[in-house]
Write an enzyme that holds these catalytic residues in place. Sequence first.
Site, mmCIF file in Angstrom:
data_model
loop_
_atom_site.group_PDB
_atom_site.id
_atom_site.type_symbol
_atom_site.label_atom_id
_atom_site.label_comp_id
_atom_site.label_asym_id
_atom_site.label_seq_id
_atom_site.Cartn_x
_atom_site.Cartn_y
_atom_site.Cartn_z
ATOM 1 N N VAL A 92 0.097 -8.498 6.753
ATOM 2 C CA VAL A 92 -0.288 -9.721 7.447
ATOM 3 C C VAL A 92 0.512 -10.936 6.979
ATOM 4 O O VAL A 92 0.376 -12.022 7.528
ATOM 5 C CB VAL A 92 -1.799 -10.005 7.336
ATOM 6 C CG1 VAL A 92 -2.593 -8.909 8.028
ATOM 7 C CG2 VAL A 92 -2.229 -10.208 5.899
ATOM 8 N N TYR B 42 -6.143 -4.870 -6.374
ATOM 9 C CA TYR B 42 -5.819 -4.873 -4.941
ATOM 10 C C TYR B 42 -5.276 -6.227 -4.486
ATOM 11 O O TYR B 42 -4.222 -6.306 -3.846
ATOM 12 C CB TYR B 42 -7.071 -4.505 -4.140
ATOM 13 C CG TYR B 42 -6.867 -4.567 -2.650
ATOM 14 C CD1 TYR B 42 -6.159 -3.572 -1.987
ATOM 15 C CD2 TYR B 42 -7.375 -5.630 -1.902
ATOM 16 C CE1 TYR B 42 -5.965 -3.636 -0.607
ATOM 17 C CE2 TYR B 42 -7.193 -5.689 -0.532
ATOM 18 C CZ TYR B 42 -6.482 -4.697 0.111
ATOM 19 O OH TYR B 42 -6.275 -4.757 1.458
ATOM 20 N N LYS C 117 0.812 -1.215 0.000
ATOM 21 C CA LYS C 117 0.000 0.000 0.000
ATOM 22 C C LYS C 117 0.851 1.274 0.000
ATOM 23 O O LYS C 117 0.412 2.312 -0.486
ATOM 24 C CB LYS C 117 -0.932 -0.004 1.210
ATOM 25 C CG LYS C 117 -1.960 -1.132 1.197
ATOM 26 C CD LYS C 117 -2.711 -1.219 2.517
ATOM 27 C CE LYS C 117 -3.681 -2.387 2.539
ATOM 28 N NZ LYS C 117 -4.343 -2.550 3.850
#
Length: 302
Positions: free
Chosen positions: A254, A184, A60
């Site tokens: 993550v 994404y 991101k």
Amino acid sequence: MQEITADMIARVDRGAVATYIPELAGIDPARFGIAVVDAEGAQHVAGDGDMLFSIQSISKVFTLTLALGKVGDALWQRVGKEPSGNPFNSIVQLEYEKGIPRNPLINAGAIAVADAILAGHTPKAVLGEILRFLRYVSDDETIHIDRAVAASEQATGFRNAALANYLRACGNLRHPVEMVLGVYFHHCAIAMSCRQLAMAGRYLAFAGRHPTAGGKVISAERAKRINALMLTCGHYDGSGDFAFRVGMPAKSGVGGGILAVVPGKASIAVWSPGLDAQGNSVLGSAALELLSRRMNWSIFGE
């Protein structure tokens, strides 16, 4: 770094891997890697620092960089700049704030950023652009998307689909949901090592400059602003605690990775797949805290 690596390997509390993404569920939580690239360009790597892992939300930072290059400050009409104080995939917060994500580093914000990058392009072209950018800033042409991880995310990413649909319902998504989510999921599935990631973060550590190619990747002002967002929002609802303990602008994922920068001094990447309750690497955070103390690298002073 060797001492820190030995310390991390010996620790028992490693957190839990991200089982909600099936391809990440089987990663060995005993893995630990770290890499530092300093102001002189020297690369210091220890542990599993050359092992590839899924960078997930660390991506991101790079998509935000590209979006700001395309639309500039107009992006802030669609995405806020405030810490979320909530889990990274909160639907309640997005609804409460009428479809304007709190910041670009939570899931809803990054989905809106992906939509901004898509303008006038196909998903395939945008993913090619993201990969070219990462290969450029890292000086490494081997960086790629892990297709198995991307497929795993697409098959199970129902909450992200809900966020995207709510953004669309509020008029904050201008392309079809499936196109935006395709971008994404795939940019979150980029595979990199700590060495590659530390190299990629150099432009944020050194005032927007590309140390080896020369010239600017982004302006010093924009690098400063992205670093500010990383410090305040880069660890989701654990950002305050990370700033308190470590004191570096950083972005977690993550997959267990963390990209951290010490402005003017170093770009750092750590990886250990076991996560805490907020989705941040347990050993990665601990290692950065030790490194910050030993090197006096907190931006808040020695």
